[in-house]
Design an enzyme around this catalytic site. Structure first.
Site, short mmCIF file in Angstrom:
data_model
loop_
_atom_site.label_atom_id
_atom_site.label_comp_id
_atom_site.label_asym_id
_atom_site.label_seq_id
_atom_site.Cartn_x
_atom_site.Cartn_y
_atom_site.Cartn_z
N ASP A 8 -72.35 -20.35 -44.03
CA ASP A 8 -73.15 -19.13 -43.95
C ASP A 8 -72.37 -17.90 -44.42
OD1 ASP A 8 -73.85 -21.19 -41.99
OD2 ASP A 8 -75.41 -19.83 -41.32
N ASN A 40 -77.65 -15.14 -43.67
CA ASN A 40 -77.04 -13.97 -43.03
C ASN A 40 -76.46 -12.99 -44.04
OD1 ASN A 40 -75.96 -16.42 -40.81
ND2 ASN A 40 -77.30 -14.77 -40.13
N ASN A 67 -82.87 -19.94 -39.47
CA ASN A 67 -83.75 -19.20 -38.57
C ASN A 67 -83.84 -17.71 -38.85
OD1 ASN A 67 -80.95 -19.52 -37.51
ND2 ASN A 67 -81.64 -18.07 -35.97
N HIS A 68 -82.93 -17.16 -39.65
CA HIS A 68 -83.00 -15.72 -39.97
C HIS A 68 -83.66 -15.45 -41.32
CE1 HIS A 68 -80.86 -14.28 -36.51
NE2 HIS A 68 -79.80 -15.04 -36.75
N HIS A 177 -71.35 -20.99 -37.55
CA HIS A 177 -70.35 -20.12 -38.19
C HIS A 177 -68.91 -20.51 -37.87
CE1 HIS A 177 -73.20 -16.45 -38.99
NE2 HIS A 177 -73.82 -17.62 -39.12
#
Length: 261
Positions: A8, A40, A67-68, A177
């Site tokens: 990410d 992200n 999910n973001h 992460h």
């Protein structure tokens, strides 16, 4: 063939580090294709047109998410027209975007599937049945298939690897992460790592300013999270999957974990 799957990318520090180091790694490691999780990339949450283009210009061939993916409104302006930008395939039917793509490289077709877990995450359709549906559609046309499983728990990620072992080339976890040191090749030939890690600020909590995360833990109150301002030292985390050109079988994996000087 050497494929690099990158963890990410978090905020502007992550985008800068991705652009600065991906080209070098491609040359040093003879990388043919780069898949990166970009959910992200915009201020730590979501993806905009400009941050997506920054990942492409920095060396990405396919950008996955999680999910973001919907956290920036701009995503709805371009997700449907980008062939190599993915959101999890197990979102409900008629969700904008797509959960898989087929990336052509020389004489090969490389399938990339994005999934999201359900344990300790928002409820979505089953990722196991979802990936079965995708495989029915693309398995015959693809020489190599890669899966980015964006999930919280190690158990769900490992279970997915066993579920897909021998049917896909790689299952890599994203979302936490923090890179895990369990890269391996499963008995059926599928490359695996529980989490790729991140590309982002070293002196942070998962890419976020430490003092803000500490405030949330110490007070139990909502706290605004911000990404450290560059210049700052960054981590670059990835997994290289080495595939035999004649058999399309995974022969080796190499974990990348670099900390900037």
């Amino acid at each position: 063939m050497n494929i690099m799957m990158v963890g990410d990318v978090v905020g502007r520090p992550g985008r800068i580090a991705f652009a600065e180091h991906t080209g070098r790694l491609k040359k040093e490691k003879n990388i043919d294709m780069v898949v990166v999780n970009g959910e992200n990339a915009a201020h730590g949450k979501g993806l905009t047109s400009s941050t997506f283009n920054a990942l492409l210009s920095g060396g990405a061939d396919v950008v996955t998410s999680g999910n973001h993916i919907w956290d920036q409104k701009d995503i709805f302006n371009f997700i449907d027209r980008e062939p190599f930008l993915l959101r999890p395939a197990n979102y409900p039917e008629n969700t904008p975007g797509k959960g898989f793509c087929v990336y052509p490289y020389k004489a090969k077709n490389i399938g990339v599937i994005n999934l999201q877990g359900r344990s300790f995450m928002q409820p979505l359709d089953c990722p196991f049945s979802g990936v079965e549906t995708v495989l029915k559609e693309i398995s015959r046309e693809c020489d190599i298939i890669l899966v980015d499983f964006h999930a919280e728990t190690t158990s769900e990620k490992i279970a997915m690897a066993y579920f897909l072992d021998g049917r896909v080339s790689a299952v890599v976890g994203t979302h936490t992460h923090v890179q895990t040191a369990d890269e391996r090749i499963f008995p059926g030939g599928t490359a695996y790592i529980t989490d790729l890690g991140m590309v982002g600020a070293l002196n942070s909590v998962l890419g976020v300013k430490p003092e803000q995360v500490l405030e949330k833990f110490l007070t139990a109150r909502p706290t605004k999270f911000e990404i450290p301002d560059p210049p700052c030292r960054c981590i670059y985390s990835a997994l290289i999957i080495k595939i035999d050109d004649s058999s399309n079988k995974v022969v080796e994996t190499e974990r990348i974990y670099e900390i900037e000087d």
